[in-house]
Design an enzyme around this catalytic site. Structure first.
Site, short mmCIF file in Angstrom:
data_model
loop_
_atom_site.label_atom_id
_atom_site.label_comp_id
_atom_site.label_asym_id
_atom_site.label_seq_id
_atom_site.Cartn_x
_atom_site.Cartn_y
_atom_site.Cartn_z
CB SER A 284 3.07 -12.04 15.42
OG SER A 284 3.84 -13.14 15.89
CE1 TYR B 260 -0.59 -12.62 19.73
CE2 TYR B 260 0.73 -14.12 18.39
CZ TYR B 260 0.59 -12.92 19.05
OH TYR B 260 1.61 -12.00 19.02
#
Ligand SMILES: NC(=O)c1ccc[n+]([C@@H]2O[C@H](COP(=O)([O-])OP(=O)(O)OC[C@H]3O[C@@H](n4cnc5c(N)ncnc54)[C@H](O)[C@@H]3O)[C@@H](O)[C@H]2O)c1
Length: 256
Positions: free
Chosen positions: A149, A162
């Site tokens: 990401s 995350y």
């Protein structure tokens, strides 16, 4: 048919980006092993295996929680039992907690790390063991594509676990690339920006959509197919002499 006859195991294939990767890889000729905790489709519609079947593409679904060692081992074993080898692993399954540091419980932290990071480790370990033991095709024994990401590079707003897990994925990608290049193992990552999927909750909240639109120079947000195309490139022989790379698919977010 850029993946003709390649055996590809993809995790988190029931919804979103993993589903788009499975559909694209299947249409490019891959023999598919699909892993997920459920066959339910968040965004609605037919299960991924049914969509593939409608195109005449067979795919095995192996119920898998990637954070469980036995499941990860069994998923790779299923690919080997069915197809005799494993050419491609895509580590896509992931969750978030949506909690900043001071609100994040130990359980929430551990669950996110165990799915996103430990899951990728377990799947990669099982896959690389299998790949090292098989004959190469050309100069490559196997390819890993990890879905990271942009939030593994810059801070993930209000989601500490995350972001840390995704930074770990970027590192894991480089480590595997460096350690196993001599064995013909290629390991790269795709770092999506904001991709609109069926994910609800925080991902669909107007304030985060507006934030993402503001951050993304390209005049639309991402689609799962954008990530699938990049994953296809890195899983194919078109990606030669590229390993340890983290390819941004973010509409320019990280450039601006
Ligand atoms: N959507 C985005 O904007 C975006 C941005 C950057 C990175 N990513 C990454 O892309 C990947 C896919 O995200 P998405 O938006 O499609 O998410 P999603 O929630 O729509 O899909 C995730 C899939 O993973 C499965 N899954 C969850 N836990 C699992 C487990 N323990 N074992 C096996 N499968 C499990 C889910 O059932 C689901 O099918 C993730 O790695 C995510 O971090 C997404």
């Amino acid at each position: 048919m850029r993946l003709a006859d390649r055996v590809a195991l993809v995790t988190g294939t029931s919804s979103g980006i993993g589903r788009a990767i499975a559909l694209r890889f299947g249409r490019e000729g891959a023999r598919l092993v699909l892993c997920d905790v459920t066959q339910d489709v968040r965004e609605g519609g037919e299960p991924t295996t049914a969509l593939l079947a409608a195109d005449g593409i067979a795919a095995d679904f192996v119920p898998t929680d990637v954070s469980r060692e036995a499941d990860a081992e069994a998923a790779v074993a299923a690919a080997l039992a069915q197809h005799g080898r494993l050419d491609i692993l895509v580590n896509n399954a992931a969750i978030g907690s949506g909690k900043p540091l001071t609100d994040c419980s130990l359980d929430e932290w551990q669950r996110v790390i165990s799915v996103n990071l430990t899951g990728a480790f377990l799947m990669a370990r099982a896959a690389v063991r299998a790949m090292r033991a098989q004959e190469p095709r050309g100069e490559v024994r196997g390819r890993l594509v990890n879905i990271s990401s942009q939030h593994g590079i810059i801070a993930a707003p209000e989601d500490v676990a995350y972001g840390v897990s995704k930074a770990g994925i970027v590192y894991l990608t480089r480590q595997i690339a460096a350690d196993y290049a001599a064995d013909g193992i290629v390991c790269n990552a795709v770092a999506p920006g904001k991709i609109v999927t069926g994910k609800g909750g925080r991902a669909a909240e107007p304030r985060w959509i507006e934030y993402s639109q503001h951050r993304t120079p390209w005049p639309r947000l991402g689609r799962p197919e954008d990530v699938a195309s990049a994953a296809l490139f890195l899983a194919s022989d078109d990606a030669s002499f590229i390993t340890g790379e983290n390819l941004l698919v973010d509409g320019g977010w990280m450039a601006a």
